[in-house]
Design an enzyme around this catalytic site. Structure first.
Site, PDB file in Angstrom:
ATOM      1  N   CYS B 153      43.738  47.982  31.636  1.00  0.00           N
ATOM      2  CA  CYS B 153      42.884  47.245  32.569  1.00  0.00           C
ATOM      3  C   CYS B 153      42.507  48.060  33.795  1.00  0.00           C
ATOM      4  CB  CYS B 153      43.583  45.952  32.964  1.00  0.00           C
ATOM      5  SG  CYS B 153      43.995  45.002  31.491  1.00  0.00           S
ATOM      6  N   HIS B 288      42.279  43.411  42.190  1.00  0.00           N
ATOM      7  CA  HIS B 288      42.463  43.269  40.740  1.00  0.00           C
ATOM      8  C   HIS B 288      42.619  41.771  40.453  1.00  0.00           C
ATOM      9  CE1 HIS B 288      43.296  44.530  36.730  1.00  0.00           C
ATOM     10  NE2 HIS B 288      44.534  44.105  36.719  1.00  0.00           N
ATOM     11  N   GLU B 299      50.222  42.556  44.127  1.00  0.00           N
ATOM     12  CA  GLU B 299      49.033  43.108  44.776  1.00  0.00           C
ATOM     13  C   GLU B 299      48.917  42.583  46.213  1.00  0.00           C
ATOM     14  OE1 GLU B 299      45.287  42.418  42.805  1.00  0.00           O
ATOM     15  OE2 GLU B 299      44.292  43.979  44.001  1.00  0.00           O
ATOM     16  N   LYS B 318      37.475  37.634  39.469  1.00  0.00           N
ATOM     17  CA  LYS B 318      37.952  37.217  38.148  1.00  0.00           C
ATOM     18  C   LYS B 318      38.023  35.702  37.992  1.00  0.00           C
ATOM     19  CE  LYS B 318      40.387  41.395  36.613  1.00  0.00           C
ATOM     20  NZ  LYS B 318      40.461  42.287  37.791  1.00  0.00           N
ATOM     21  N   HIS B 323      39.105  38.123  33.023  1.00  0.00           N
ATOM     22  CA  HIS B 323      39.607  39.491  33.070  1.00  0.00           C
ATOM     23  C   HIS B 323      38.976  40.315  31.940  1.00  0.00           C
ATOM     24  CE1 HIS B 323      41.825  42.982  33.684  1.00  0.00           C
ATOM     25  NE2 HIS B 323      43.069  42.555  33.559  1.00  0.00           N
ATOM     26  N   PHE B 381      48.345  47.544  32.071  1.00  0.00           N
ATOM     27  CA  PHE B 381      49.577  47.683  31.301  1.00  0.00           C
ATOM     28  C   PHE B 381      49.854  49.177  31.118  1.00  0.00           C
ATOM     29  CE2 PHE B 381      49.531  43.419  28.723  1.00  0.00           C
ATOM     30  CZ  PHE B 381      49.758  42.725  29.887  1.00  0.00           C
TER      31      PHE B 381
END
Lengths: 84, 393
Positions: B153, B288, B299, B318, B323, B381
């Protein structure tokens, strides 16, 4: 009874769809690469469709010996008759 | 290694977007202000590749490559057509999370049903993650580097950064950079579900106290990056400048962020160093903000640590886009550049009650602002972190 003409018509129909060309473009002298945009991968995919439609098995080197649509038509008719 | 003799600055002169929030810049920006349907899977429902690809071309390319080609074409059209440069100095950096996994899944079905002799000969060139970059280079005759970063991502953000470096280093004069993703298959959705990453509610609500996972999405965004003086010389419209970037790894856990967001904070600080800015110079954060409990907590802690509690407005798009995995960072960079144009920060849609544990100023409604340096984060990830610093023209 299925005639060679029927087989040719069927091949033309499925080939036009597979290759995204008009049936009229499938002239006997149409060059596979230059006129019909058939590269090596497209030929393999086309071959699978032909084998399934006609219940035939194309030899592994089939595409090495054909350069025009007419030669494909000839090959398919010959195999369909021999493998029937 | 060779480096540019003189410093080269990198500007964005074109943007192309395919997204569940809207395709094309006007629809996308409007979509970011519009409450989306509550859906755990957010697809680009109305996408039709026919304006860009013939039926035969489309059949031999995975959907993620359809998106890449469309976004790249729109970006080039937006910048007035491919700038007149040496094709050997024109490149592509197009990231993806999982590439053409949809095609792979289809062919697994063919293999099971009809045997190995009927698997499509186009499978490998459709599935490979670099298929999107290759298609864009081939289509436009771009003979410079054509590469694909696959940092899950974070791939979209890393790709924009990598593209900007190719221009800054003097290797390229033009780079099409971004990300493309279309990997919602029965297997991937099941896999994200069993690992409890996806929202059960179908609500994407970044930083909300009730957030319960991300809504998986697809899309693509491509930016045209050019050397600033060349862009000015040809009278190009400039959306903004890539001021700096950083890439780091948590090296902590394969999927969970490092506690307290220390990895994210380190990445943001490095990006600011690269941009030669201090935290006080930053006017906004494009987060993010996935809407997962762990990401948003880490975050938010990182943002508060770097900039101070509540010191800088934070948006996550998002809530609308869901996402988009490897496309997400590119879509978010596009939204930052559009926020420069519109003098407005996009809202964090879907979020109604900000988690009181989080010490950040979450932008909940469109907010007028004076454009300034903005940091855009992506975390993937694998512990991959990417931060991009963009500034108005």
């Amino acid at each position: 009874m299925t005639t060679p003409g029927d087989l040719s018509d069927r091949l033309r129909e499925l080939s036009a769809e597979q290759l995204s060309v008009a049936p009229a473009e499938l002239r006997p002298d149409a060059l596979l690469t230059d006129d019909l945009g058939v590269d090596s991968l497209a030929a393999i995919e086309w071959g699978m469709t032909i084998e399934d439609a006609f219940g035939i098995s194309l030899p592994e080197d089939a595409w090495e010996h054909v350069t025009t649509y007419g030669s494909v038509d000839e090959l398919v008719l010959r195999l369909a008759s021999a493998q029937a | 290694m060779r480096r540019a003799a003189a410093p080269r600055r990198v500007v964005v002169t074109g943007i192309g977007v395919v997204s569940p929030a809207g395709t094309g810049l006007d629809a996308f920006w409007k979509g970011l202000q519009t409450p989306p349907p509550d859906r755990r899977e957010r697809r680009v429902d109305d996408f039709d590749p026919s304006p860009w690809l013939s039926g035969k071309q489309a059949r031999h390319l995975d959907r993620f490559t359809h998106f890449a080609v469309a976004a790249a074409d729109m970006a080039l059209e937006d910048c007035g057509g491919l700038p007149d440069v040496d094709p050997a100095r024109a490149g592509v950096q197009l990231g993806t999370g999982i590439g053409g996994v949809g095609t792979l899944e289809t062919q697994v079905g063919v293999l099971a049903a009809r045997g190995p002799g009927r698997v499509s000969p186009f499978t490998i060139p459709m599935v490979m993650p670099n298929a999107g970059a290759a298609a864009v280079s081939l289509r436009h005759g771009l003979q410079g580097p054509s590469e694909t970063l696959t940092t899950a991502c974070a791939a979209g953000t890393h790709s924009v950064a990598a593209g900007a470096r190719m221009v800054a280093d003097g290797r390229c004069d033009v780079v099409l950079a971004g990300g493309a993703e279309s990997s919602m298959t029965p297997t991937t959705v099941a896999a994200f579900t069993v690992m409890t990453a996806l929202s059960k509610s179908g609500l994407s609500r970044p930083f909300d106290v009730g957030r319960d996972g991300f809504c998986i999405a697809e899309g693509a965004a491509v930016l045209v990056l050019e050397e600033r003086e060349a862009a000015r010389a040809r009278g190009a419209r400039v959306y903004g400048e890539v001021l700096g970037a950083a890439s780091t790894c948590d090296a902590h856990h394969i999927t969970a962020p490092s506690p307290g967001g220390v990895g994210a904070a380190a990445c943001m600080r490095l990006a600011l160093d690269d941009a030669e800015l201090s935290p006080a110079d930053v006017r906004a954060v494009n987060a993010h903000g996935t809407s997962t409990p762990l990401n948003d907590a880490a975050e938010a802690a990182a943002v508060a640590a770097v900039f101070g509690a509540g010191a800088v407005p934070v948006s996550s798009i998002k809530g609308v886009t869901g996402h988009g995995l490897g496309a997400a960072g590119a879509l978010e960079a596009a939204s930052v550049l559009l926020s420069f144009v519109h003098h407005e920060l996009p809202p964090t849609m879907g979020t109604t009650q900000v988690d009181p544990e989080l010490e950040i100023d979450v932008v909940l409604a469109p907010r007028a602002w004076e454009p300034g340096p903005t940091i855009s984060n992506s975390f993937g990830f694998g512990g991959h972190n990417g931060s991009l610093v963009l500034g108005p023209a």
